[in-house]
Design an enzyme around this catalytic site. Structure first.
Site, mmCIF file in Angstrom:
data_model
loop_
_atom_site.group_PDB
_atom_site.id
_atom_site.type_symbol
_atom_site.label_atom_id
_atom_site.label_comp_id
_atom_site.label_asym_id
_atom_site.label_seq_id
_atom_site.Cartn_x
_atom_site.Cartn_y
_atom_site.Cartn_z
ATOM 1 N N ASP A 142 -54.540 55.164 -79.480
ATOM 2 C CA ASP A 142 -54.239 55.136 -81.075
ATOM 3 C C ASP A 142 -52.731 54.974 -81.165
ATOM 4 O O ASP A 142 -51.963 55.029 -80.241
ATOM 5 C CB ASP A 142 -54.574 56.458 -81.782
ATOM 6 C CG ASP A 142 -56.112 56.363 -81.935
ATOM 7 O OD1 ASP A 142 -56.599 55.340 -81.755
ATOM 8 O OD2 ASP A 142 -56.718 57.227 -82.517
ATOM 9 N N LYS B 70 -54.473 51.947 -85.724
ATOM 10 C CA LYS B 70 -54.260 51.494 -87.053
ATOM 11 C C LYS B 70 -52.960 51.446 -87.646
ATOM 12 O O LYS B 70 -52.255 52.568 -87.571
ATOM 13 C CB LYS B 70 -55.456 52.417 -88.025
ATOM 14 C CG LYS B 70 -55.069 51.978 -89.494
ATOM 15 C CD LYS B 70 -56.416 52.686 -90.069
ATOM 16 C CE LYS B 70 -56.392 52.716 -91.464
ATOM 17 N NZ LYS B 70 -57.371 53.079 -92.212
ATOM 18 N N MET C 226 -51.582 63.850 -93.380
ATOM 19 C CA MET C 226 -51.882 62.825 -94.149
ATOM 20 C C MET C 226 -51.717 62.878 -95.665
ATOM 21 O O MET C 226 -52.398 62.359 -96.466
ATOM 22 C CB MET C 226 -53.275 62.275 -93.795
ATOM 23 C CG MET C 226 -53.715 62.051 -92.470
ATOM 24 S SD MET C 226 -55.426 61.582 -92.185
ATOM 25 C CE MET C 226 -56.025 63.245 -92.082
HETATM 26 N N1 SAH Z 1 -55.415 64.342 -84.258
HETATM 27 C C1 SAH Z 1 -54.052 64.671 -84.835
HETATM 28 C C2 SAH Z 1 -53.840 64.251 -86.315
HETATM 29 C C3 SAH Z 1 -54.524 62.909 -86.808
HETATM 30 S S1 SAH Z 1 -54.383 62.522 -88.397
HETATM 31 C C4 SAH Z 1 -53.597 65.977 -84.411
HETATM 32 O O1 SAH Z 1 -54.186 66.911 -83.995
HETATM 33 O O2 SAH Z 1 -52.373 65.884 -84.628
HETATM 34 C C5 SAH Z 1 -52.576 61.749 -88.501
HETATM 35 C C6 SAH Z 1 -51.850 62.691 -89.175
HETATM 36 O O3 SAH Z 1 -51.381 63.684 -88.433
HETATM 37 C C7 SAH Z 1 -50.599 62.269 -89.795
HETATM 38 O O4 SAH Z 1 -50.919 61.440 -90.911
HETATM 39 C C8 SAH Z 1 -49.629 63.518 -89.865
HETATM 40 O O5 SAH Z 1 -50.176 64.036 -91.132
HETATM 41 C C9 SAH Z 1 -49.931 64.342 -88.752
HETATM 42 N N2 SAH Z 1 -49.126 64.100 -87.840
HETATM 43 C C10 SAH Z 1 -49.425 63.341 -86.402
HETATM 44 N N3 SAH Z 1 -48.258 63.463 -85.635
HETATM 45 C C11 SAH Z 1 -47.359 64.107 -86.254
HETATM 46 C C12 SAH Z 1 -45.976 64.305 -86.066
HETATM 47 N N4 SAH Z 1 -45.374 64.077 -84.927
HETATM 48 N N5 SAH Z 1 -45.292 65.068 -86.957
HETATM 49 C C13 SAH Z 1 -45.741 65.361 -88.267
HETATM 50 N N6 SAH Z 1 -47.236 64.953 -88.645
HETATM 51 C C14 SAH Z 1 -47.804 64.426 -87.718
#
Ligand code: SAH
Length: 499
Positions: free
Chosen positions: A37, A59, A174
């Site tokens: 991803d 995406k 998100m």
């Molecule tokens: N599976 C992932 C989340 C995926 S949804 C997890 O467990 O972290 C994607 C969302 O994750 C983004 O919109 C944001 O809100 C958050 N996100 C992912 N990486 C991030 C980061 N390094 N810093 C802040 N938010 C993050």
């Protein structure tokens, strides 16, 4: 380790490569095929096998992506072909990662799978901002919430009234796009508008940013700071704990961009040490030396070494390889006894000294023109001269010697092969605060990769006098020179300079 026909649903953590699990690294290194991803850590795929299939199925925000069904098909078909497959996702695969859907699809197709949890952004991004999601005094519960759905719309799947009443920390993924609607809805449903709130952008990555505000002011604060996805939003009294817990920005090299140029193709321990001290480390790739001492021309030259009146060496690498070629032919430094030996600069002269030869001619600046000038007093007309050098070297020196009547032989002892520099890394390097040099070859490599440029305003840190001399020869000066001439000494000197 990674079994044929099995799909591994793997969390890659929130961004800091150091937060990848041991199991994830092991699987990445072993997999036949990796479907990944967008939000995976930089260099997460660096350890993949050279022949592994790396397929991006992520995406871009707002862009069309590979449809979820298609991802399921691709996972299933690869497993059925007997491949070991890693499905790599940011954070944790089962936290807003559609990992659950993929697991069900695999079970439905009777494909074996394994789940490798990861460090989720909702916990890690606040932690790196100094905010614990629970705290004995402040929060005994934490809820992970998606902010993907606009609460103003009718079809929202979230019970906003229940979230407003939730007795603990709300961690929202998100949510940046819908933030004003989200905060308005929570406050409208009775959550205290003065409750502390925070947003953390690019948590755990270099360049992480955050704002701390209240439920009532967060939307404006985020807009003012122009925080963008990916960001975690957090609502709860723990957000105010940042003042007493913030740690990231207290690390000695926080906010400093430091360039490390690798001397050889190996990974750099210096880079890891600097990163652990909080530096934003930019690693530039090495240049590889490919010896050519098995060639007929080198063998002939070594055979005839005693006959040359002048032997010119143009780099430390060349010196070491010449002596290697001499050793292979059963010879030693005495083969140079008859010759005047010229070194292109102090680094090359130092390398000669290591082999027991004190150069007769050494210009201060390591460039061919300076050597030509320094050789002015050496009578070469009618005499055999050898220029032993890199394959790609310029012809300034042999041309000048021929003009003075010497019979010049040129041999290529090696070729320098550059690993393709990542343009983004080069650009990042050009805005560095510090550029570190752990050897003369790192100076050469850096300048080769940047086309001879040094970043404006950067302080140059050298491991010791030889490396500083190489910098000086190239027209730059080391502002910081290590007292102890090893990588630890260099890091110490850099730290002392920051303080
Ligand atoms: N599976 C992932 C989340 C995926 S949804 C997890 O467990 O972290 C994607 C969302 O994750 C983004 O919109 C944001 O809100 C958050 N996100 C992912 N990486 C991030 C980061 N390094 N810093 C802040 N938010 C993050």
């Amino acid at each position: 380790m990674a079994r044929a026909g099995v799909v591994y649903l793997v969390g890659a953590g929130p961004g800091d490569p150091g937060l990848m699990t041991a199991r994830s690294l092991e699987l990445i290194a072993a997999a036949d095929s990796i479907l990944y991803d967008r939000l995976i850590p930089p260099a997460a795929l660096a350890g993949a096998r050279g022949d592994a299939e790396l397929r991006y199925v992520g995406k871009e925000p707002g862009d069309a992506s590979v449809p979820q069904d298609r991802i399921h098909e691709e996972l299933v078909s690869r497993a059925r072909r007997g491949l070991s497959v890693v499905r790599l996702k940011g954070g944790d695969p089962f936290v807003f990662g559609r990992g659950g859907e993929e697991a069900e699809a695999l079970r439905g197709a009777d494909v074996e799978f394994e789940v490798v949890p990861g460090v989720t952004a909702g916990v890690a991004a606040p932690a790196y901002a100094g905010i614990p999601v629970t705290h004995r005094d402040d929060a005994s519960a934490v809820a992970f919430v998606t902010g993907h759905e606009n609460p103003a719309k009718d079809e929202t799947a979230l019970d906003w009234d229940a979230l407003a009443r939730f007795p603990g920390t709300l961690v929202m993924y998100m949510g940046v796009k819908n933030l004003p609607a989200v905060t308005g809805r929570l406050a409208g449903a009775g959550r205290d508008p003065d409750e502390p709130a925070a947003a953390v952008e690019r948590g755990t990555l270099a360049g992480q940013r955050h704002v701390v505000a209240t439920l009532g002011t967060l939307a404006q604060a985020v807009a003012d700071a122009a925080l963008k996805p990916p960001s975690i939003l957090l609502f709860g009294p723990v957000a105010a704990r940042r003042d007493s817990i913030a740690w990231l920005d207290r690390r000695p090299l926080h906010g400093k961009r430091v360039v490390v140029t690798r001397a050889r193709a190996q990974a750099s321990g210096t880079a890891a040490t600097l990163a652990a001290l909080g530096a934003d480390v930019v690693e530039l790739p090495a240049i590889r030396i490919e010896p050519r001492i098995d060639s007929a021309e080198v063998r002939d030259a070594v055979e005839a070494l005693h006959a040359y009146a002048l032997v010119c060496l143009t780099s430390p690498n060349g010196v070491h390889l010449l002596f290697e070629a001499m050793a292979a032919a059963g010879r030693d430094a005495r083969a140079l006894a008859q010759a005047q030996v010229a070194a292109i600069g102090p680094g090359t002269a130092a390398a000669l000294r290591e082999h027991g030869v004190i150069a007769d001619v050494v210009p201060e600046r390591s460039i061919a023109e300076a050597l030509v000038a320094a050789l002015d007093q050496v009578p070469v007309a009618g005499k055999p001269a050898l220029v032993a050098r890199a394959a790609e070297a310029r012809d300034v020196l042999p041309d000048a010697l021929r003009e003075r009547g010497a019979e010049v032989d040129v041999v290529a002892l090696y070729e320098t092969v550059r690993e393709d520099p990542d343009p983004e890394a080069v650009e990042a390097a050009m805005s560095a605060d510090y550029v570190t040099f752990t050897s003369s070859s790192t100076v050469t490599n850096f300048l080769a990769v940047t086309g001879g440029r040094m970043p404006d305003g950067a302080r140059l840190v050298s491991i010791g006098p030889v490396t500083s001399a190489t910098l000086a020869e190239a027209g730059f000066s080391a502002e910081v020179e290590a007292e102890r001439h090893d990588p630890e000494g260099l890091v110490e000197a850099l730290l002392a300079d920051v303080r």
